[in-house]
Design an enzyme around this catalytic site. Structure first.
Site, PDB file in Angstrom:
ATOM      1  N   GLU A  26       9.524  72.372  24.289  1.00  0.00           N
ATOM      2  CA  GLU A  26       8.779  72.321  23.264  1.00  0.00           C
ATOM      3  C   GLU A  26       7.534  73.164  23.369  1.00  0.00           C
ATOM      4  O   GLU A  26       6.951  73.095  24.509  1.00  0.00           O
ATOM      5  CB  GLU A  26       8.452  70.872  23.164  1.00  0.00           C
ATOM      6  CG  GLU A  26       7.631  70.457  21.822  1.00  0.00           C
ATOM      7  CD  GLU A  26       7.762  69.000  21.330  1.00  0.00           C
ATOM      8  OE1 GLU A  26       8.144  68.182  21.913  1.00  0.00           O
ATOM      9  OE2 GLU A  26       6.819  68.778  20.308  1.00  0.00           O
ATOM     10  N   ASN A  71       8.151  66.919  18.074  1.00  0.00           N
ATOM     11  CA  ASN A  71       7.241  66.928  17.271  1.00  0.00           C
ATOM     12  C   ASN A  71       6.612  68.181  16.528  1.00  0.00           C
ATOM     13  O   ASN A  71       6.304  68.257  15.509  1.00  0.00           O
ATOM     14  CB  ASN A  71       6.011  65.757  17.766  1.00  0.00           C
ATOM     15  CG  ASN A  71       6.592  64.568  17.925  1.00  0.00           C
ATOM     16  OD1 ASN A  71       7.563  64.188  17.455  1.00  0.00           O
ATOM     17  ND2 ASN A  71       5.673  63.807  18.869  1.00  0.00           N
ATOM     18  N   ASN A 171      13.122  66.637  13.330  1.00  0.00           N
ATOM     19  CA  ASN A 171      12.892  65.765  14.672  1.00  0.00           C
ATOM     20  C   ASN A 171      12.125  64.500  13.964  1.00  0.00           C
ATOM     21  O   ASN A 171      11.287  64.194  13.407  1.00  0.00           O
ATOM     22  CB  ASN A 171      11.854  66.496  15.521  1.00  0.00           C
ATOM     23  CG  ASN A 171      11.672  65.835  16.531  1.00  0.00           C
ATOM     24  OD1 ASN A 171      12.456  65.667  17.586  1.00  0.00           O
ATOM     25  ND2 ASN A 171      10.425  65.319  16.769  1.00  0.00           N
ATOM     26  N   GLU A 172      12.821  63.253  14.869  1.00  0.00           N
ATOM     27  CA  GLU A 172      12.223  61.941  14.785  1.00  0.00           C
ATOM     28  C   GLU A 172      11.474  61.813  13.092  1.00  0.00           C
ATOM     29  O   GLU A 172      10.452  61.236  13.253  1.00  0.00           O
ATOM     30  CB  GLU A 172      11.143  61.796  15.645  1.00  0.00           C
ATOM     31  CG  GLU A 172      11.865  61.917  17.176  1.00  0.00           C
ATOM     32  CD  GLU A 172      10.997  61.366  18.226  1.00  0.00           C
ATOM     33  OE1 GLU A 172       9.878  61.267  18.007  1.00  0.00           O
ATOM     34  OE2 GLU A 172      11.689  61.138  19.488  1.00  0.00           O
ATOM     35  N   TYR A 243      13.344  57.075  26.002  1.00  0.00           N
ATOM     36  CA  TYR A 243      12.307  57.183  27.004  1.00  0.00           C
ATOM     37  C   TYR A 243      12.104  55.843  27.626  1.00  0.00           C
ATOM     38  O   TYR A 243      12.058  54.844  26.893  1.00  0.00           O
ATOM     39  CB  TYR A 243      10.903  57.667  26.695  1.00  0.00           C
ATOM     40  CG  TYR A 243      11.159  59.113  26.065  1.00  0.00           C
ATOM     41  CD1 TYR A 243      11.129  60.249  27.098  1.00  0.00           C
ATOM     42  CD2 TYR A 243      11.080  59.322  24.913  1.00  0.00           C
ATOM     43  CE1 TYR A 243      11.246  61.685  26.658  1.00  0.00           C
ATOM     44  CE2 TYR A 243      11.047  60.817  24.496  1.00  0.00           C
ATOM     45  CZ  TYR A 243      11.059  61.811  25.267  1.00  0.00           C
ATOM     46  OH  TYR A 243      11.069  63.118  24.768  1.00  0.00           O
ATOM     47  N   GLU A 291      16.812  63.727  23.353  1.00  0.00           N
ATOM     48  CA  GLU A 291      15.751  63.399  24.275  1.00  0.00           C
ATOM     49  C   GLU A 291      16.021  62.342  25.126  1.00  0.00           C
ATOM     50  O   GLU A 291      16.342  61.258  24.670  1.00  0.00           O
ATOM     51  CB  GLU A 291      14.253  63.203  23.334  1.00  0.00           C
ATOM     52  CG  GLU A 291      13.986  64.562  22.544  1.00  0.00           C
ATOM     53  CD  GLU A 291      12.578  64.344  22.010  1.00  0.00           C
ATOM     54  OE1 GLU A 291      11.609  63.538  22.341  1.00  0.00           O
ATOM     55  OE2 GLU A 291      12.449  65.238  20.802  1.00  0.00           O
ATOM     56  N   GLN A 348      11.456  66.840  29.126  1.00  0.00           N
ATOM     57  CA  GLN A 348      11.725  68.187  29.069  1.00  0.00           C
ATOM     58  C   GLN A 348      12.085  69.068  30.128  1.00  0.00           C
ATOM     59  O   GLN A 348      12.384  68.256  31.224  1.00  0.00           O
ATOM     60  CB  GLN A 348      10.341  68.950  28.084  1.00  0.00           C
ATOM     61  CG  GLN A 348      10.219  67.863  26.918  1.00  0.00           C
ATOM     62  CD  GLN A 348       9.392  68.573  25.991  1.00  0.00           C
ATOM     63  OE1 GLN A 348       8.665  69.520  26.140  1.00  0.00           O
ATOM     64  NE2 GLN A 348       8.736  67.975  24.851  1.00  0.00           N
TER      65      GLN A 348
HETATM   66  O1  AHR Z   1       9.268  64.878  24.313  1.00  0.00           O
HETATM   67  C1  AHR Z   1       7.931  64.474  23.798  1.00  0.00           C
HETATM   68  C2  AHR Z   1       8.127  64.156  22.397  1.00  0.00           C
HETATM   69  O2  AHR Z   1       8.881  63.000  22.248  1.00  0.00           O
HETATM   70  C3  AHR Z   1       8.763  64.834  21.346  1.00  0.00           C
HETATM   71  O3  AHR Z   1       7.856  65.979  20.841  1.00  0.00           O
HETATM   72  C4  AHR Z   1       9.049  64.001  20.304  1.00  0.00           C
HETATM   73  O4  AHR Z   1      10.001  64.280  19.682  1.00  0.00           O
HETATM   74  C5  AHR Z   1       9.202  62.480  20.826  1.00  0.00           C
HETATM   75  O5  AHR Z   1       8.592  61.504  20.526  1.00  0.00           O
END
Ligand code: AHR
Length: 496
Positions: A26, A71, A171-172, A243, A291, A348
Site C-alpha cells: 500500500e 485505505n 477496500n473495507e 489482524y 489482508e 503487508q
Molecule cells: O494494512 C493496513 C490497513 O488495514 C489497510 O490499509 C486497511 O485496509 C486495513 O484496515
C-alpha cells in the site's frame, strides 16, 4: 506432552491455490517510498527499485501483490501516478495523513511486479470515486490500443496491455474510517454496477467484492449477505480481513486466536453458502483473505506521528518470536480452508507491518518472515485434512485448544509429504506422524524454529531456521520431539 498427526491422502481438503501466498503493498508510510522504491540509494537499480528487497520478495515466493491499498485506494486518483514524473501532482493522502508525491504509480508498479516475479491484484477506488474511474483504469490497463486511455498507456511507454486479471472492488467499505464509507445496500449496488461496467471493457476479469473489515464489526455477517445479494453473480471472491494482537500480553490466549481465525473463515463460508442456497445458484463463491497478519506493536507510535510527512515511519511493527508463532498457526489455519480460501495476502510486505524491513544500508528480515517463507516454498500441492490428537489447554477466551497445530501437504509432483507442526506449549512434545497409503522412503529435511525468547525481535538478524537432527522414520511413522514453543517442518519422500 504428546501429539500425533495421521496423514491420509484419501482425505484431501483441496489443491492449494498459489495465490494464497500473496501480499499487500500500500502507499502507506515507508511501504513504497523509502521501502521498495528508493531512487538514488546505491542498493537500487536505474528504476529506483531496491534490489535487496527484490531478492527477499523472491525468497518469499509471493504470487499476487494487492495494490495500491488498503485505505489509501479510497482517496486515490490513479491518473496522478502515470505520465512524466516531473508533471505528477503532489497530493495529501487523507487515509494516512501523509504527503503523496506520486513518483511511484501504475507503470512503476507493473515493472516492479515483473522484476519480482509477482502478479498484480489491482484495487479500484469506490470511496471518493466510482464507476467512471474504474472503467477508465481497466481500459488503460487491458485494452490493446486505439482508444483514448489505451493510447495514453502506449504513449507512457507500455505498448502492450498489462492484462491485469484480478481486481478488488474497493477496500473495507463497511468501515466509517474509510473515505467514502457506505452502508451495505449502497456499496452492494455500486459494486454491482462497477463490476458490470468493468466487465464490459474486459469480460475476462476476476473480481473481489469487499466483505467485513473485521469480525467485530456490528454489521459482520449482515454486510456480506446484503452485498452478496447485489453482487453474487458478478464476482468470483468475497474479501475478508483479519489482524490479531497480544495487547493483553497473554501468550496462550494470543496463540489460541487461531481458533477464532478458523471460526471467522468458516462463518464467512457459511454466509456465502446461505446466499448461494437462497439464490438457487450453481456457483460457489470463494474467499480472498486479502489482508491478514499480526498488527499492534506500532499503534502508540503511529498516534504520535506528525501528519503530512513524506514516507513517515507508520505501522512499523517489530515482530517478536511469539508473533512468528502466531503467523505460523494462522498459515496452518489458512491451509485448512484451502477449499474456499483461494487468495490470501499477507499485509503487508515491506516496512509496514511487514516481513521485510529496510534502512538506507540494507534490509533485515523479521521473525514472521521465516514461517511464511517455509509454507510459501513447501506448502504447494494438496492440503490433507489434519487428523490429529494432542493435549489441550484453556485460555482466557478459548477452551480445549490443542497445544499442537499441524497439517500435511502432499506434493505429487515431487512425491513429497510436507508436515507443518507448531507446539504452542511451554513443554517439549513427543510428536509422531503416521503416513497411511503412502510408503515413506526418507526424511528429506527436518527443521525447527525454536529456542528464542518469546519477546525477542530480529533487528540483529540472529534468528534462523535450524535443522532438527533428532528424527526417526520407522514403519511409516516419523517420530521426534517438538521443542517448547516451536515452529517445525518435515519433508518426507514417499512412494504412492
Ligand atoms: O494494512 C493496513 C490497513 O488495514 C489497510 O490499509 C486497511 O485496509 C486495513 O484496515
Amino acid at each position: 506432552m504428546q501429539g500425533k498427526l495421521t496423514v491420509d491422502p484419501t482425505n484431501q481438503i483441496s489443491k492449494i491455490d498459489d495465490r494464497v501466498f500473496s501480499a499487500l503493498i500500500e502507499h502507506l508510510g515507508r511501504g513504497v517510498y523509502d521501502g521498495l522504491y528508493n531512487p538514488g540509494n546505491p542498493l537500487s537499480d536505474d528504476n529506483g527499485f531496491r534490489q535487496d528487497v527484490v531478492k527477499a520478495v523472491k525468497d518469499l515466493n509471493i504470487d499476487l501483490i494487492r495494490y495500491p491499498g488498503g485505505n489509501f485506494v479510497s482517496g486515490y486518483n490513479w491518473e496522478d501516478g502515470i505520465g512524466p514524473k516531473d508533471q505528477r501532482p503532489t497530493r495529501l493522502d487523507l487515509a494516512w495523513r501523509s504527503i503523496e508525491t506520486n513518483q511511484f504509480g501504475l507503470h512503476e508498479f507493473m515493472k516492479w511486479t515483473k522484476q519480482t516475479g509477482t502478479r498484480p491484484d489491482m484495487a479500484v477506488n469506490l470511496g471518493s470515486r466510482g464507476i467512471d474511474a474504474a472503467r477508465n483504469l481497466v481500459e488503460y490497463c487491458n485494452y490493446p490500443g486505439g482508444t483514448y486511455w489505451s493510447d495514453l498507456r502506449k504513449q507512457n511507454g507500455a505498448a502492450e496491455p498489462f492484462n491485469i486479471k484480478t481486481w478488488c472492488l474497493g477496500n473495507e467499505m463497511d468501515g466509517d474510517w474509510q473515505i467514502g464509507h457506505k452502508d451495505a445496500e449502497e456499496y452492494g449496488k455500486l459494486a454491482h454496477e462497477t463490476a458490470k461496467v468493468m466487465r464490459l471493457v474486459d469480460p475476462d476479469l476476476d473480481l473481489v467484492v469487499s466483505g467485513s473489515s473485521t469480525r467485530e464489526m456490528a454489521t459482520f455477517g449482515s454486510w456480506e449477505e446484503t452485498v452478496l445479494d447485489h453482487t453474487y453473480d458478478d464476482v468470483q471472491y468475497l474479501s475478508l480481513h483479519r489482524y490479531y494482537d497480544n495487547e493483553e500480553n497473554d501468550l496462550h490466549n494470543f496463540l489460541a486466536k487461531s481458533v477464532d481465525f478458523d471460526e471467522f473463515i468458516s462463518g464467512i463460508v457459511a454466509v456465502c453458502d446461505a446466499v448461494k442456497a437462497r439464490k438457487h445458484s450453481d456457483k460457489t463463491l470463494n474467499l480472498a483473505l486479502d489482508e491478514w497478519n499480526v498488527w499492534y506493536h506500532s499503534h502508540k507510535q503511529d498516534d504520535e506521528t506528525a501528519p503530512w510527512q513524506n514516507a513517515p515511519h507508520l505501522l512499523e511493527d517489530h515482530y517478536n518470536f511469539e508473533d512468528a508463532l502466531m503467523v505460523g498457526t494462522m498459515l496452518i489455519t489458512l491451509l485448512k480452508h484451502a477449499d474456499r480460501v483461494k487468495i490470501a495476502c499477507l499485509a503487508q510486505l515491506v516496512n509496514v507491518i511487514a516481513p521485510i524491513m529496510t534502512d538506507d544500508t540494507g534490509i533485515w528480515l523479521q521473525s514472521i518472515f521465516f514461517p511464511f517463507m517455509q509454507v510459501s516454498k513447501y506448502g504447494r500441492g494438496i492440503a490433507l485434512a489434519p487428523k490429529q490428537t494432542a493435549d489441550t489447554y484453556n485460555s482466557k477466551d478459548f477452551t480445549d485448544v490443542p497445544y499442537l497445530d499441524s497439517l500435511a501437504v502432499y506434493n505429487p509432483e515431487h512425491h513429497e509429504v510436507v508436515v507443518f507442526a507448531e507446539n504452542k506449549g511451554e513443554d517439549a512434545m513427543d510428536f509422531s506422524t503416521e503416513l497411511r497409503e503412502f510408503t515413506a522412503q526418507s526424511v528429506i529435511e527436518a527443521t525447527q524454529f525454536a529456542g528464542y525468547d518469546i519477546k525477542q525481535t530480529n533487528e540483529d538478524q540472529t534468528m534462523a531456521i535450524k535443522s532438527n537432527d533428532h528424527v526417526t522414520l520407522t514403519d511409516n511413522t516419523l517420530q521426534t520431539t517438538l521443542q517448547p514453543l516451536s515452529w517445525n517442518m518435515f519433508r518426507i519422500q514417499v512412494t504412492e
